[in-house]
Design a protein around this motif. Structure first.
Motif, PDB file in Angstrom:
ATOM      1  N   ASN A   6       0.946  -1.245  -0.074  1.00  9.49           N
ATOM      2  CA  ASN A   6      -0.105  -0.007   0.020  1.00  9.49           C
ATOM      3  C   ASN A   6       0.890   1.316  -0.042  1.00  9.49           C
ATOM      4  O   ASN A   6       1.974   1.072   0.480  1.00  9.49           O
ATOM      5  N   GLY A   7       0.449   2.217  -0.510  1.00  9.49           N
ATOM      6  CA  GLY A   7       1.081   3.552  -0.546  1.00  9.49           C
ATOM      7  C   GLY A   7       1.448   3.979  -1.903  1.00  9.49           C
ATOM      8  O   GLY A   7       0.876   3.288  -3.197  1.00  9.49           O
ATOM      9  N   THR A   8       2.512   4.777  -1.865  1.00 12.24           N
ATOM     10  CA  THR A   8       3.147   5.382  -3.155  1.00 12.24           C
ATOM     11  C   THR A   8       4.436   4.767  -3.461  1.00 12.24           C
ATOM     12  O   THR A   8       4.946   4.161  -2.662  1.00 12.24           O
ATOM     13  N   LEU A   9       4.914   4.948  -4.606  1.00 12.15           N
ATOM     14  CA  LEU A   9       6.385   4.391  -4.983  1.00 12.15           C
ATOM     15  C   LEU A   9       7.351   4.944  -4.121  1.00 12.15           C
ATOM     16  O   LEU A   9       8.522   4.133  -3.703  1.00 12.15           O
ATOM     17  N   ASP A  10       7.219   5.905  -3.789  1.00  7.85           N
ATOM     18  CA  ASP A  10       8.329   6.516  -2.618  1.00  7.85           C
ATOM     19  C   ASP A  10       7.981   6.455  -1.099  1.00  7.85           C
ATOM     20  O   ASP A  10       8.717   6.725  -0.139  1.00  7.85           O
ATOM     21  N   ASP A  11       6.632   5.923  -0.801  1.00  7.49           N
ATOM     22  CA  ASP A  11       6.187   5.951   0.477  1.00  7.49           C
ATOM     23  C   ASP A  11       5.210   4.769   0.682  1.00  7.49           C
ATOM     24  O   ASP A  11       3.929   4.870   0.510  1.00  7.49           O
ATOM     25  N   TYR A  12       5.775   3.563   1.020  1.00  8.73           N
ATOM     26  CA  TYR A  12       5.043   2.314   1.250  1.00  8.73           C
ATOM     27  C   TYR A  12       5.298   1.551   2.358  1.00  8.73           C
ATOM     28  O   TYR A  12       6.170   2.122   3.165  1.00  8.73           O
ATOM     29  N   ALA A  13       4.546   0.676   2.800  1.00  5.36           N
ATOM     30  CA  ALA A  13       4.968  -0.107   3.920  1.00  5.36           C
ATOM     31  C   ALA A  13       6.330  -0.433   4.151  1.00  5.36           C
ATOM     32  O   ALA A  13       6.903  -1.233   3.306  1.00  5.36           O
ATOM     33  N   CYS A  14       6.895  -0.180   5.432  1.00  2.84           N
ATOM     34  CA  CYS A  14       8.355  -0.665   5.850  1.00  2.84           C
ATOM     35  C   CYS A  14       9.259  -0.199   4.708  1.00  2.84           C
ATOM     36  O   CYS A  14      10.264  -0.794   4.429  1.00  2.84           O
TER      37      CYS A  14
END
Length: 277
Positions: free
Chosen positions: A5-13
């Motif tokens: 989940n999230g974006t290419l630069d900000d996802y889980a872990c």
């Protein structure tokens, strides 16, 4: 397969201290968890190997002995006794404690340095949790391990009392620093005072191990050549109890053979080898 989940630069872990080394946004969560688990087990094995070598080296250092020669009188060869160079109390509180706590200390240092000197989720929890487990869990396990029909006696009661008081005070000092003086912040002077409490603990424990503040005049036994053998810090009645029926004197003189036997068995009678020698 579960996608991140999230974006290419900000996802889980994605904001770990070391991992991920590359962008893992397109990888499935299951594959990432499996690879991270393999890396975790590999690190655990490495820490175990290093800690084992480290503890072996510390044990080698603390078990170093020196030779003490006891005169047997006449033309007989002197009796040689090996005594430890390191005091047992000091070794346990310094080198042995450092060796057993090194992994969690390094983990806390790595995390706090990489987190702009702000506490993370692992560092404080591992140190406080480990200390609490040693104080409560290990003590409970040692008590439960004793059969119900048997009993045990604490050998170094004064040293035990000192370490117990400092253990409780450590938690109280932590509350005072983080709740009372500067809430959720550790100032430099607080860190310095906390660090200085450690050599104070070692000093007071060594002081108690040597018999202070209840130390009395050294008991001494005259030998055949008018020299004195010091028995260390002795309380009233301790010297007689440690003899355990052994007759050190014969015809008004010390029996060198019995004395040498007593020194060799000193560790079983409540004295360190150095004090007995």
């Amino acid at each position: 397969m579960t996608q991140n989940n999230g974006t290419l630069d900000d996802y889980a872990c994605s904001q770990g201290l070391i991992l991920p080394l590359i962008n893992e946004f397109t990888w499935s969560v299951e594959m990432r968890a499996f690879l991270y688990l393999l890396g975790l087990l590999y690190c655990f094995m490495g820490v175990a190997i290093i800690a084992d070598i480290f503890m072996g080296a510390i044990e080698k250092i603390t078990s170093t002995t020196r030779k003490v020669y006891l005169s047997r009188g006449g033309s007989q060869e002197p009796e040689m006794v090996e005594v430890r160079i390191w005091n047992g109390t000091v070794a346990n509180l310094t080198l042995m404690a450092l060796g057993s706590s090194a992994p969690e200390i390094l983990l806390s240092i790595i995390e706090i340095v990489g987190n702009n000197f702000e506490s993370g989720a692992l560092g404080p929890g591992t140190i406080v949790g480990s200390a609490a487990f040693n104080l409560m869990g290990i003590s409970a396990a040692c008590i439960l391990a004793i059969p119900g029909v048997e009993s045990r006696k604490i050998k170094g009661l004064r040293v035990f009392a000192v370490t117990a008081v400092f253990s409780i005070f450590a938690y109280l000092w932590l509350i005072i620093v983080l709740v009372g003086i500067s809430k959720n912040v550790v100032d430099v002077w607080e860190a310095v005072v906390t660090f200085l409490l450690f050599p104070l603990l070692v000093g007071v424990a060594y002081w108690a191990d040597k018999g202070f503040p209840f130390r009395k005049t050294h008991k001494s036994i005259p030998t055949t050549n008018d020299k004195q053998i010091e028995l260390g810090a002795m309380l009233s009645g301790e010297g007689e109890a440690m003899l355990d029926g052994l007759a050190l004197t014969k015809d008004g003189h010390v029996d060198p053979n019995v004395l040498a036997k007593w020194v060799r068995q000193a560790s079983l009678r409540g004295l360190s080898g150095e004090d007995a020698a």
